[in-house]
Design a protein around this motif. Sequence first.
Motif, mmCIF file in Angstrom:
data_model
loop_
_atom_site.group_PDB
_atom_site.id
_atom_site.type_symbol
_atom_site.label_atom_id
_atom_site.label_comp_id
_atom_site.label_asym_id
_atom_site.label_seq_id
_atom_site.Cartn_x
_atom_site.Cartn_y
_atom_site.Cartn_z
ATOM 1 N N GLY A 35 47.734 124.598 1.691
ATOM 2 C CA GLY A 35 48.506 125.782 2.055
ATOM 3 C C GLY A 35 49.676 125.426 2.950
ATOM 4 N N TRP A 36 50.659 126.310 2.934
ATOM 5 C CA TRP A 36 51.776 126.235 3.879
ATOM 6 C C TRP A 36 51.744 127.498 4.744
ATOM 7 N N PHE A 37 51.884 127.283 6.030
ATOM 8 C CA PHE A 37 51.982 128.371 6.993
ATOM 9 C C PHE A 37 53.241 128.152 7.820
ATOM 10 N N ARG A 38 53.687 129.198 8.468
ATOM 11 C CA ARG A 38 54.855 129.061 9.332
ATOM 12 C C ARG A 38 54.670 129.887 10.594
ATOM 13 N N GLN A 39 55.339 129.443 11.644
ATOM 14 C CA GLN A 39 55.327 130.178 12.894
ATOM 15 C C GLN A 39 56.758 130.378 13.369
ATOM 16 N N ARG A 45 51.493 132.742 13.803
ATOM 17 C CA ARG A 45 51.517 131.970 12.563
ATOM 18 C C ARG A 45 51.223 132.892 11.379
ATOM 19 N N GLU A 46 51.896 132.637 10.267
ATOM 20 C CA GLU A 46 51.691 133.472 9.089
ATOM 21 C C GLU A 46 51.589 132.633 7.815
ATOM 22 N N PHE A 47 50.885 133.154 6.879
ATOM 23 C CA PHE A 47 50.702 132.499 5.581
ATOM 24 C C PHE A 47 52.000 132.527 4.793
ATOM 25 N N ARG A 109 44.524 132.817 2.251
ATOM 26 C CA ARG A 109 45.640 133.254 3.090
ATOM 27 C C ARG A 109 45.324 133.228 4.587
ATOM 28 N N GLU A 110 44.116 132.841 4.920
ATOM 29 C CA GLU A 110 43.666 132.888 6.305
ATOM 30 C C GLU A 110 43.736 131.500 6.939
ATOM 31 N N GLY A 111 44.486 131.355 7.980
ATOM 32 C CA GLY A 111 44.652 130.060 8.605
ATOM 33 C C GLY A 111 43.358 129.454 9.105
ATOM 34 N N HIS A 112 42.453 130.243 9.606
ATOM 35 C CA HIS A 112 41.214 129.711 10.180
ATOM 36 C C HIS A 112 40.315 129.097 9.118
ATOM 37 N N TRP A 113 40.580 129.347 7.855
ATOM 38 C CA TRP A 113 39.767 128.772 6.788
ATOM 39 C C TRP A 113 40.109 127.307 6.528
ATOM 40 N N TYR A 114 41.298 126.893 6.962
ATOM 41 C CA TYR A 114 41.752 125.531 6.725
ATOM 42 C C TYR A 114 41.278 124.611 7.845
ATOM 43 N N ALA A 115 40.731 123.455 7.455
ATOM 44 C CA ALA A 115 40.154 122.546 8.443
ATOM 45 C C ALA A 115 41.158 121.522 8.974
ATOM 46 N N TYR A 116 42.180 121.229 8.185
ATOM 47 C CA TYR A 116 43.106 120.155 8.557
ATOM 48 C C TYR A 116 44.530 120.696 8.574
#
Length: 127
Positions: A35-39, A45-47, A109-116
């Motif tokens: 995924g890509w997120f941005r702040q 931070r947003e998806f 779409r949820e940042g907390h789901w990503y581990a790395y």
Amino acid sequence: QVQLVESGGGLVQVGGSLRISCAVSGRTASNYVMGWFRQPPGKEREFVAAINQSGGNTYYAEAVKGRFAISRDNAKNTVTLQMNSLKPEDTAVYSCAASGGYYSTDRIREGHWYAYWGQGTQVTVSS
């Protein structure tokens, strides 16, 4: 352990294009949803976009749909975000993320789901 390193950020004018990449190391990229997120400055931070392990399914935030395209090259262990028709509101630190878990269209779409996570790369759109 998965290491993610972003590259390709920079300064671009309104309406321009930019491509940012994420290099995956430590594990085989094809095992992970990316995924890509941005702040944006001063904001949460947003998806932005995500892609499943095979690259067959992609997901986008409404704000970037039709302008951004996520892709992956599992042979090269890279994920790319092509950004077109850039707007000042696209200015942000862009980070790539990886998850080895089972995904849903909501969870991806949820940042907390990503581990790395990578360190991020700055994208600035000037008007």
